[in-house]
Design a protein around this motif. Structure first.
Motif, short mmCIF file in Angstrom:
data_model
loop_
_atom_site.label_atom_id
_atom_site.label_comp_id
_atom_site.label_asym_id
_atom_site.label_seq_id
_atom_site.Cartn_x
_atom_site.Cartn_y
_atom_site.Cartn_z
N CYS A 27 83.47 -23.15 -25.88
CA CYS A 27 82.25 -23.26 -26.69
C CYS A 27 81.20 -22.25 -26.24
O CYS A 27 80.53 -21.62 -27.08
CB CYS A 27 81.68 -24.67 -26.59
SG CYS A 27 82.65 -25.92 -27.45
N LEU A 28 81.04 -22.08 -24.94
CA LEU A 28 80.07 -21.12 -24.44
C LEU A 28 80.45 -19.70 -24.82
O LEU A 28 79.60 -18.89 -25.22
CB LEU A 28 79.95 -21.24 -22.91
CG LEU A 28 79.26 -22.50 -22.38
CD1 LEU A 28 79.33 -22.56 -20.86
CD2 LEU A 28 77.79 -22.52 -22.82
N ARG A 29 81.75 -19.37 -24.69
CA ARG A 29 82.19 -18.01 -25.06
C ARG A 29 82.02 -17.76 -26.55
O ARG A 29 81.62 -16.68 -26.97
CB ARG A 29 83.64 -17.80 -24.63
CG ARG A 29 83.79 -17.50 -23.14
CD ARG A 29 85.22 -17.20 -22.77
NE ARG A 29 86.04 -18.41 -22.75
CZ ARG A 29 87.25 -18.50 -23.26
NH1 ARG A 29 87.80 -17.47 -23.85
NH2 ARG A 29 87.93 -19.62 -23.16
N ASN A 30 82.33 -18.77 -27.36
CA ASN A 30 82.16 -18.62 -28.80
C ASN A 30 80.69 -18.44 -29.17
O ASN A 30 80.35 -17.61 -30.02
CB ASN A 30 82.71 -19.85 -29.53
CG ASN A 30 84.20 -19.74 -29.79
OD1 ASN A 30 84.71 -18.67 -30.05
ND2 ASN A 30 84.90 -20.86 -29.73
N THR A 31 79.82 -19.21 -28.53
CA THR A 31 78.40 -19.10 -28.81
C THR A 31 77.86 -17.75 -28.38
O THR A 31 77.10 -17.09 -29.13
CB THR A 31 77.62 -20.22 -28.09
OG1 THR A 31 78.13 -21.49 -28.51
CG2 THR A 31 76.13 -20.15 -28.40
N ALA A 32 78.24 -17.30 -27.19
CA ALA A 32 77.76 -16.01 -26.70
C ALA A 32 78.27 -14.87 -27.56
O ALA A 32 77.52 -13.93 -27.88
CB ALA A 32 78.22 -15.81 -25.25
N LEU A 33 79.54 -14.94 -27.96
CA LEU A 33 80.09 -13.90 -28.82
C LEU A 33 79.40 -13.89 -30.18
O LEU A 33 79.13 -12.84 -30.76
CB LEU A 33 81.60 -14.11 -29.00
CG LEU A 33 82.35 -13.05 -29.81
CD1 LEU A 33 82.16 -11.67 -29.19
CD2 LEU A 33 83.83 -13.39 -29.90
N THR A 34 79.05 -15.07 -30.69
CA THR A 34 78.35 -15.16 -31.95
C THR A 34 76.97 -14.50 -31.87
O THR A 34 76.55 -13.78 -32.79
CB THR A 34 78.18 -16.63 -32.38
OG1 THR A 34 79.46 -17.25 -32.46
CG2 THR A 34 77.50 -16.73 -33.73
N ILE A 35 76.28 -14.71 -30.76
CA ILE A 35 74.95 -14.12 -30.59
C ILE A 35 75.03 -12.60 -30.61
O ILE A 35 74.21 -11.92 -31.25
CB ILE A 35 74.30 -14.62 -29.29
CG1 ILE A 35 73.97 -16.12 -29.41
CG2 ILE A 35 73.03 -13.83 -28.97
CD1 ILE A 35 73.48 -16.75 -28.14
N ILE A 36 76.03 -12.05 -29.94
CA ILE A 36 76.13 -10.59 -29.93
C ILE A 36 76.57 -10.07 -31.29
O ILE A 36 76.19 -8.97 -31.71
CB ILE A 36 77.09 -10.11 -28.80
CG1 ILE A 36 76.90 -8.62 -28.55
CG2 ILE A 36 78.53 -10.40 -29.13
CD1 ILE A 36 75.50 -8.21 -28.16
N LEU A 37 77.33 -10.85 -32.04
CA LEU A 37 77.71 -10.44 -33.40
C LEU A 37 76.50 -10.50 -34.33
O LEU A 37 76.37 -9.68 -35.24
CB LEU A 37 78.83 -11.33 -33.93
CG LEU A 37 80.20 -11.13 -33.25
CD1 LEU A 37 81.21 -12.13 -33.79
CD2 LEU A 37 80.71 -9.70 -33.43
N VAL A 38 75.60 -11.47 -34.10
CA VAL A 38 74.36 -11.52 -34.88
C VAL A 38 73.51 -10.29 -34.58
O VAL A 38 72.95 -9.65 -35.50
CB VAL A 38 73.57 -12.81 -34.55
CG1 VAL A 38 72.16 -12.75 -35.15
CG2 VAL A 38 74.31 -14.03 -35.09
N ARG A 39 73.42 -9.92 -33.34
CA ARG A 39 72.71 -8.68 -32.98
C ARG A 39 73.36 -7.48 -33.64
O ARG A 39 72.67 -6.56 -34.12
CB ARG A 39 72.70 -8.48 -31.47
CG ARG A 39 71.79 -9.40 -30.69
CD ARG A 39 71.58 -8.87 -29.29
NE ARG A 39 70.82 -7.62 -29.31
CZ ARG A 39 70.78 -6.78 -28.27
NH1 ARG A 39 71.45 -7.03 -27.16
NH2 ARG A 39 70.06 -5.67 -28.36
N ALA A 40 74.68 -7.48 -33.68
CA ALA A 40 75.40 -6.37 -34.31
C ALA A 40 75.09 -6.30 -35.80
O ALA A 40 74.85 -5.21 -36.34
CB ALA A 40 76.90 -6.53 -34.09
#
Length: 400
Positions: A27-40
């Motif tokens: 869950c933490l990895r998915n959330t963190a990856l989502t945040i960087i994709l939002v920045r992208a």
């Protein structure tokens, strides 16, 4: 951060005190990856992407396919793999890591490097499609290897995922363009919370529904569509998302590094695996260089793009639908499964011990790929980007 996570997992005297719950880690990895994709998504340049749509499509497919084919051929002679196991291994290794590529590209973009020709935008956009292709190819050859169903259904499912991801992402993005309404106070905070919440829902929800790999593409399309009409508020939203990334960045990279366990490496074939990985990676680099040769990039920029396309990390996936039906154990572990260990889990769940040696080698190759390419790829991007890419001054106005 990658090396710190690896050290905490593997150093004697320390690793027994580290206890990360797998579901929480996922869950933490998915959330963190989502945040960087939002920045992208917020950082995408629509004009540059429109100009580079042809090379973006080539980068989304060519390097992954070429590395998968090269791995299958090389492993046939070095590891004595059957063809279907070779291609299964190839698609495990063929997935580029958005968790490494995207933050590195955004770092260069924030400093003005490469934005004139849209290189950061190109690599950010192509990385999402690359992962969908790799996961689709892996599931297809997993079906072939264990005879779990027609392959064409898996291929059509991958195409369906990409199309649905774009449609859903654009639809939600259009909604976020106009909501909340203009009379709301602190609207940039509301918008940031809205796109982060919807993007996390898309990533985690798509995994739960069986559309693996599509959530990241949905998140990028959502934020790119909505942010393109936010004018001056876009910079404020980007700052809020950037602050969230500062919190989750060490969690993402630390947990990715902790996925690599030395105990799971088959020591007697490490040398052969490294040689196979290196040769396949060399093919990927050459093909990537060739695919960007039909652009106005300089030779140095083409070399940079080719080298930027090598980092690999844990690409999350779930068992195929048939495998889930046959194995309750895999259903319970679906939220934490990754492509490398998944082949071994499937082998054991379907009671096929004669295939376990191949599956262990696939897992070893996956871990070595992460260990070798993720930190070195990030290092290459960070060192070569400022010295190779042209720099443009960033103007903090409504178009920033």
């Amino acid at each position: 951060m990658l090396l710190a996570g690896f050290a905490l997992r593997n150093l004697p005297g320390i690793n027994q005190h580290i206890n990360v719950i797998p579901v929480v880690s996922a869950c933490l990895r998915n959330t963190a990856l989502t945040i960087i994709l939002v920045r992208a998504g917020l950082g995408l340049d629509p004009e540059a992407l429109k100009k580079l749509k042809g090379v973006c499509l080539r980068l989304s497919m060519g390097p992954c396919f070429s590395e998968a084919c090269a791995t299958a051929i090389i492993s046939r002679f070095t590891l004595h793999f059957p063809w279907h196991w070779g291609f299964l291994l190839g698609f495990v290794l063929g997935a580029v890591s958005p968790a490494v590529v995207v933050p590195s590209m955004l770092m260069l973009q924030d400093k003005g490097f490469g934005i004139k020709k849209g290189i950061p935008t190109l690599l950010v956009a192509a990385s999402s499609f690359d992962d969908i292709l790799a996961i689709t190819g892996f599931n297809a050859f997993l079906n072939i290897t264990f005879s779990t169903g027609p392959v064409y259904q898996t291929l059509l499912k991958g195409l369906f995922e990409a199309i649905i991801s774009v449609i859903i992402g654009v639809t939600m993005g259009l909604f976020c363009r106009y909501f909340p309404s203009k009379d709301q106070k602190a609207r940039h905070w509301q918008r940031a919370g809205l796109i982060l919440g919807l993007s996390i829902l898309a990533v985690i929800g798509s995994n739960r529904l069986g559309f693996h790999g599509s959530g990241g593409l949905t998140a990028i399309m959502l934020t790119a569509t909505s942010g393109s009409k936010w004018s001056k508020e876009k910079a404020k939203v980007e700052n809020i998302v950037a602050k969230a990334w500062e919190i989750f960045q060490p969690l993402l990279f630390g947990l990715v590094g902790a996925e690599v366990s030395v105990q799971n490496l088959e020591s007697d074939i490490i040398g052969t695996c490294v040689a196979t990985l290196s040769m396949a990676l060399l093919v990927r680099i050459m093909v990537t260089f060739f695919l960007v040769s039909f652009t106005d990039f300089s030779i140095k920029e083409k070399i940079f793009v080719a080298l930027s396309w090598i980092p690999k990390a844990t690409v999350q996936s779930h068992p195929s639908p048939v495998a889930r039906q046959k194995s309750r154990q895999l259903v319970m572990a679906q939220s934490t499964a990754v492509l490398g260990p998944l082949a071994l889990e499937t082998t054991r769940s379907l009671n096929t011990p004669h295939l376990e040696a191949y599956a262990k080698t696939v897992m070893t190759m996956a871990f070595l790929g992460i260990l070798i390419t993720a930190p070195n790829g990030a290092l290459l991007i960070g060192l070569l980007g400022p010295s190779i890419l042209s720099k443009e001054e960033i103007v903090n106005d409504s178009s920033a």
